[in-house]
Structure formats: C-alpha cells, structure tokens
Scaffold this active site. Structure first.
Site, short mmCIF file in Angstrom:
data_model
loop_
_atom_site.label_atom_id
_atom_site.label_comp_id
_atom_site.label_asym_id
_atom_site.label_seq_id
_atom_site.Cartn_x
_atom_site.Cartn_y
_atom_site.Cartn_z
N LYS A 38 77.07 23.65 -28.42
CA LYS A 38 76.47 24.87 -27.87
C LYS A 38 75.36 25.38 -28.77
CE LYS A 38 78.53 28.87 -29.25
NZ LYS A 38 77.63 29.87 -29.80
N ASN A 39 75.57 25.34 -30.09
CA ASN A 39 74.58 25.90 -31.01
C ASN A 39 73.32 25.06 -31.11
OD1 ASN A 39 76.20 28.05 -31.43
ND2 ASN A 39 76.71 27.60 -33.57
N CYS B 112 77.73 43.95 -34.43
CA CYS B 112 78.46 42.85 -33.81
C CYS B 112 79.80 42.68 -34.48
CB CYS B 112 77.63 41.59 -33.81
SG CYS B 112 77.94 40.47 -35.13
N ARG C 199 74.47 41.98 -38.21
CA ARG C 199 73.71 40.73 -38.29
C ARG C 199 72.26 41.01 -37.94
NH1 ARG C 199 77.01 36.16 -35.32
NH2 ARG C 199 75.44 34.82 -36.25
N ASP D 10 82.05 28.85 -39.29
CA ASP D 10 82.61 28.73 -37.94
C ASP D 10 83.95 27.99 -37.92
OD1 ASP D 10 80.54 30.16 -36.90
OD2 ASP D 10 79.51 28.47 -35.96
N ARG E 139 83.02 31.40 -24.33
CA ARG E 139 81.61 31.40 -24.70
C ARG E 139 81.21 30.07 -25.34
NH1 ARG E 139 80.15 35.47 -28.72
NH2 ARG E 139 78.22 34.38 -28.38
C1 UD1 Z 1 74.32 30.70 -36.45
C2 UD1 Z 1 75.33 30.15 -35.49
C3 UD1 Z 1 76.72 30.70 -35.81
C4 UD1 Z 1 77.07 30.48 -37.27
C5 UD1 Z 1 75.96 30.97 -38.17
C6 UD1 Z 1 76.20 30.58 -39.63
C7 UD1 Z 1 74.04 29.82 -33.48
C8 UD1 Z 1 73.73 30.26 -32.09
N1 UD1 Z 1 74.94 30.55 -34.15
O1 UD1 Z 1 74.27 32.12 -36.26
O2 UD1 Z 1 77.66 30.00 -35.00
O3 UD1 Z 1 78.25 31.19 -37.57
O4 UD1 Z 1 74.70 30.40 -37.78
O5 UD1 Z 1 76.38 29.23 -39.75
O6 UD1 Z 1 73.50 28.83 -33.96
N2 UD1 Z 1 70.84 37.24 -41.79
C9 UD1 Z 1 70.06 38.26 -42.24
N3 UD1 Z 1 68.83 38.46 -41.65
C10 UD1 Z 1 68.38 37.64 -40.67
C11 UD1 Z 1 69.18 36.57 -40.22
C12 UD1 Z 1 70.42 36.40 -40.81
O7 UD1 Z 1 70.45 39.01 -43.13
O8 UD1 Z 1 67.26 37.85 -40.19
C13 UD1 Z 1 72.16 37.02 -42.40
C14 UD1 Z 1 73.31 37.19 -41.41
O9 UD1 Z 1 73.69 38.52 -41.26
C15 UD1 Z 1 74.39 36.33 -42.04
C16 UD1 Z 1 73.59 35.18 -42.66
O10 UD1 Z 1 72.26 35.65 -42.80
O11 UD1 Z 1 75.04 37.04 -43.05
C17 UD1 Z 1 73.56 33.91 -41.86
O12 UD1 Z 1 73.21 34.21 -40.52
P1 UD1 Z 1 72.47 33.17 -39.57
O13 UD1 Z 1 72.47 31.81 -40.19
O14 UD1 Z 1 71.18 33.74 -39.16
O15 UD1 Z 1 73.46 33.15 -38.33
P2 UD1 Z 1 73.02 32.93 -36.84
O16 UD1 Z 1 71.82 32.07 -36.82
O17 UD1 Z 1 73.00 34.22 -36.12
#
Ligand code: UD1
Length: 438
Positions: free
Chosen positions: A22-23, A117, A122, A309, A401
């Site tokens: 999915k990701n 969330c 996030r 995850d 989901r």
């Molecule tokens: C993706 C995955 C999710 C997984 C996560 C970490 C998808 C759709 N989802 O989520 O399943 O759990 O990676 O492996 O691929 N952060 C910031 N600022 C930002 C972006 C992120 O501070 O602009 C922080 C987040 O709050 C978190 C960390 O960085 O603490 C990692 O988040 P991120 O890798 O961005 O997660 P997602 O891409 O949302």
C-alpha cells in the site's frame, strides 16, 4: 463499524499470499498526476486507502480504470481541481502526496493540512520547506497549504537536505523535482524500498532519478513525462505480520509472493527471538514458531533498520517470549496505544514516553479491545490469535485501510476469526481517530 471476533489458541499452518505494498501503491498512484499519458499499475492491494487515493485522483479530474481487480490505469490529461480537501486528508494523510505532482506539472496546488493524528503530531513542514527550496511560494490559508510555482510556471532544481528522514516527504519532493528545471539533490533522503519502487516507476515515465534507496537521490528535471507500466512491490509489513502470526501461534506458514530482501532487519530480530525463518526462493519464506520464544530488545528506526510499522506486532510477540524486552519507538511519538489494550488482555507492559518494557511470557486472555490505528489493529489480531477465549476487536476499519482481507487470509491457515458487521446506525468515529497515519 465492523468488529473481529477471534477465538485464540489455533496453530496456524498453510500458505498465504502477500498483496502489493500500500505504501508504494499510494505514491505511485499520485505519480499519475505528473503526466498527460496513462500509467498502468499492477499488484495494487485491495484496501481502503487505495480506494481513498482513487477518489482523490478522480475528484481532481483524473480517470482511473480497473480492467482487473489489482490493476489501475490512471490518466490525467487535464486536471480540473487542484485541491486535496480536508475530508480526504483527514482520513488518509498520504493525500498530501498530490502536492508535489500538482505543483510540478500545473504550477499550483492546495492541500488541507493533515492536523492531529492518532500516532502523534505529524507535521508536513519538511515537505513544505523542500517545495520552497524548489522555488515555490507556500502559504497557509484557513487550514490549507497553498503552493505556487515561480512565475515561469516551473520549479527549479535545488540541493535539499532533510533535517529528519521522511518517507512521504522524500516521495513528494522526488516527484516534484522530476519536472523541475535543472538538477535536484535530496540529502538524508528516506531509503525505504517504496522510494525505490516509486523511482523506478518515474524512470519508466521518462524521469531521470538516480540513487533512490540510498540517502542521496539525484533528479535531473525533464520537460515532460509519459506513459508507463509498473508492478508494485510486495508489502513488507504484511509479510512481517504473517511471520509474527506463524511465530505467535507456534505454527508454520509458507509466505508467498513476498520480497525477502526487504525484510532483513525484521527477519534478523525475529530469528534472534527464536523464530525459524527460511528463504525458500526469491519470493517465498517459510516461518515457523517455537515453543520457546526469547525476549529481545528492539528500537524502531528508518529503513533499513527495524520499521515502526512493525513495532506493535513485535510487542504482541514479546508478550509470549521468555524474559523482559525493551521496545524503543524513535520514529513517532505516541505510538503505544495498542499497549493499553494488550494490558487488558493480560499483557505485562510498562510504558514510559517512547519506551516500553514487556515482561513475558504471559497467558493472554480474550477481551473486548479497540483498534487505534492500522498497525495497532494488526497487533491486537495477533494477540487475539494466541489469547485464551474470545477477543472482540472494535474499529477494524483501521485494519481495512492497509491489510487486504486479513481475516480471509488468516482463516485459510486455520485461525478462528470472523468479521461481524455492525448496524449502520453506529456513531461515526471522530476525525481525531480517523486521522491517522500510515
Ligand atoms: C510513512 C509511512 C508510514 C510509516 C512512516 C515511517 C506511507 C504512506 N506511510 O509515513 O506507514 O509509519 O513512513 O516509516 O508511506 N516529520 C516531520 N515533518 C515532516 C514529515 C515528517 O517532523 O514534514 C516527522 C514525523 O512526524 C515522524 C517522522 O518525521 O516523526 C517520520 O515521518 P514520515 O517518514 O514522514 O512518515 P510518513 O511519510 O507520514
């Protein structure tokens, strides 16, 4: 709202087939916005988030055809709307992946801010800072991010170093840079296999992306992208969840259509804990539980280390292991909500901030529990498989989901799990609970 009723204590045995990731499918679908051509994606998992992403693409004006259940043909010759509304972003945070492609191809995009969330705040600040470095003007207006390319209509290549590793941030910027003028270098980029999968789709579309899957990705911008056909990689988290299902029930599962090369850290940790895992061939694993599981500590970190995850599912397993295991969650704050539900089933778990200690083995007993997010739901299913008596898991829309027909797959290998449909008059879940993550 459906519930799962599980009678624990059955040893799982047989074969299961893994669905597409999915990701990976979510960003690849968003990449359809980058071209006037058609992208054909195979091995798309049949899960709720994919339906949400499809709806977003269609709302924007794209056409999505499904000639077969797991094949999507996405065409966006024109786009009528440039906005991902709150209603969609709040149910699936990955809707923010529309931002990069829209901005790159049409020079404008509006996406609602994801907001709070279930697994912590996030933000998407790193995505936005990256777009600004590519020359975009980014404003926050009434809860929306409104982004515009420079007057030329085209983003400009830049060197961008992420302060923190972000998966969707890397994907969003990588997509945006494909159509920028000049070269973009992304440093401290996420290395997840899903990034590499997206890059190979983009390259098939005519992009010039090098280094995906490493911390430094170089993207040479091109003027236009074209049609392409691509098969989504197998879901490594679903695969790992089924390995734990075999382990926790002291069973034996042949897990087909997976990609063992993406599971190194999980397999290593589970082997340390006493799970037997054999690679039968390049796409098949055999996982076998052992009556004597050992407690082993784990720390979640970005790929290639142990994935956040899989943290909840690993915690379920550790309730059955001999000794004390420390679990540190470094990726997300507030990602231990499954722990209190496992405690209600008899798990001995102590939480202190981002650290958990599990004392095992404990005899779990079935109880009514509530799923709080996608992976938490999976962990409660695993706990239910080993618990004595009946476990009833509420709010299983979370699991829908991201896991394709998990109850059907589990039943086919011997689990006693049923989905019980609730009356349609049940109150709707609050946005805070819906607005979760992966
Ligand atoms: C993706 C995955 C999710 C997984 C996560 C970490 C998808 C759709 N989802 O989520 O399943 O759990 O990676 O492996 O691929 N952060 C910031 N600022 C930002 C972006 C992120 O501070 O602009 C922080 C987040 O709050 C978190 C960390 O960085 O603490 C990692 O988040 P991120 O890798 O961005 O997660 P997602 O891409 O949302």
């Amino acid at each position: 709202m459906d519930k799962f009723h599980i009678i624990g204590g059955q040893r799982l045995e047989g074969c299961v087939s893994i669905s597409g990731a999915k990701n990976s499918a979510l960003p690849c679908m968003a990449a359809g916005l980058l071209t006037p051509g058609t992208i054909t994606l195979h091995n798309i998992p049949y899960v709720r988030d994919i339906i949400t992403q499809r709806r977003l693409l269609e709302d924007l004006g794209a056409t999505v055809l499904t000639p077969e259940l797991r094949t999507h043909k996405i065409s966006a010759p024109q786009i009528e709307v440039f906005e991902a509304p709150y209603e969609l972003v709040k149910t699936m945070r990955a809707s923010v992946l529309a931002l990069g492609p829209l901005l790159a191809r049409f020079g404008k995009a509006k996406v609602s801010l994801p907001g709070g969330c279930a697994i912590g705040t996030r933000p998407i600040d790193l995505h936005l800072a990256g777009f600004e470095q590519l020359g975009a003007e980014v404003k926050l207006e009434s809860g929306n991010v409104v982004a515009r390319a420079p007057e030329t209509g085209r983003l400009r290549g830049a060197s961008i170093e992420f302060e923190k590793v972000t998966v969707t941030g890397t994907e969003n910027l990588m997509m945006a840079a494909t159509l920028a003028s000049g070269t973009t270098v992304l440093k401290n980029a996420a290395c997840e296999p899903e990034i590499d999968d997206l890059a190979s789709l983009l390259n098939k579309m005519g992009a010039r992306v090098r280094g995906a899957g490493t911390p430094i990705i170089e993207i040479e911008g091109v003027k236009e992208l074209g049609s392409a056909e691509h098969t989504i990689i197998p879901d490594r988290i679903e695969t790992s969840t089924f390995i734990v299902a075999a382990a926790i029930t002291n069973g034996e599962l042949e897990i087909r259509d997976c990609q063992p090369a993406h599971l190194t850290s999980v397999v290593e940790k589970l082997r340390e804990a006493g799970v037997e895992i054999f690679e039968l061939n390049q796409s098949t694993l055999l996982a076998r539980g052992s009556a004597k599981l050992r407690a082993r500590d784990v720390t979640t970190e970005p790929y290639p280390r142990f994935p956040t995850d899989m943290q909840a599912q690993y915690m379920a397993l550790m309730t059955q292991a001999e000794g004390r295991s420390a679990i540190a969650e470094t990726v997300f704050e507030n990602r231990f909500m499954h722990a209190s539900e496992m405690q209600r089933m008899g798990g001995r778990i102590h939480i202190d901030g981002r650290n958990a200690v599990v004392e095992g083995p404990t005899r779990l007993t079935g109880a009514p529990v509530q799923a709080s997010d996608l992976r938490a739901s999976a962990s409660l299913v695993l706990a239910g498989l080993v618990a004595e008596g009946e476990t009833v898991i509420d709010r299983v829309y979370h699991i829908d989901r991201g896991y394709e027909k998990i109850e059907t797959k589990l039943r086919s290998v011997g689990a006693q799990i049923e989905r019980v449909r609730q009356s349609v008059t049940a109150p709707l879940p609050s946005p805070q609970i819906l607005a979760n993550a992966d």
